[in-house]
Design an enzyme around this catalytic site. Sequence first.
Site, PDB file in Angstrom:
ATOM      1  N   TYR A 166     -28.500  47.066  25.024  1.00 14.73           N
ATOM      2  CA  TYR A 166     -27.716  45.829  25.057  1.00 14.73           C
ATOM      3  C   TYR A 166     -28.233  44.888  26.146  1.00 14.73           C
ATOM      4  CZ  TYR A 166     -23.893  42.609  25.999  1.00 14.73           C
ATOM      5  OH  TYR A 166     -23.163  41.476  26.228  1.00 14.73           O
ATOM      6  N   GLN A 204     -30.388  41.030  25.784  1.00 14.35           N
ATOM      7  CA  GLN A 204     -29.734  39.791  26.189  1.00 14.35           C
ATOM      8  C   GLN A 204     -30.700  38.609  26.288  1.00 14.35           C
ATOM      9  OE1 GLN A 204     -26.213  39.274  26.318  1.00 14.35           O
ATOM     10  NE2 GLN A 204     -26.802  41.054  25.130  1.00 14.35           N
ATOM     11  N   HIS A 236     -10.154  70.672  38.690  1.00 18.79           N
ATOM     12  CA  HIS A 236     -10.761  69.697  37.777  1.00 18.79           C
ATOM     13  C   HIS A 236      -9.805  68.519  37.636  1.00 18.79           C
ATOM     14  CE1 HIS A 236     -14.158  71.644  35.691  1.00 18.79           C
ATOM     15  NE2 HIS A 236     -13.493  72.782  35.864  1.00 18.79           N
TER      16      HIS A 236
END
Length: 137
Positions: free
Chosen positions: A128, A132, A67
């Site tokens: 978001y 715009q 990992h």
Amino acid sequence: MSSMEKLYKSNKNVVYSCKYHIVWCPKYRRKVLVGEVEHRLKELIRESCTTLKVDILEMEIMPDHVHLLLEVDPQYGVHKVIKHIKGKSSRVLREEFPYLKTKLPTLWTNSYFITTIGGAPLSVVKQYIESQKTSQR
């Protein structure tokens, strides 16, 4: 230091935050990443990442898988980083621990798991971007 400097890294062209959780296994998921092999593998991964200027945020070696949480410059590319780490570690470990050659035709499988980590949740980023156009009116 501003909060932006803590969150983002930069090279001369790009400001970025690209964190990846990567997992891969030895061939046949053999439990060979133990003892001295585990210790040496950690050293080799650190060396590779230093050479490639990749930050290791977390590293854990399990007997049958690796990992890593890495921050990678997007202009270099995460696939190249993984290929380099797996290639070098396989070559060196099989040289230093010859019994790995008898157990396995190659040390690693060709595949790996990868996911991006950090930043805002997808729904927040989508919202978001969608907002715009309306916010420009």
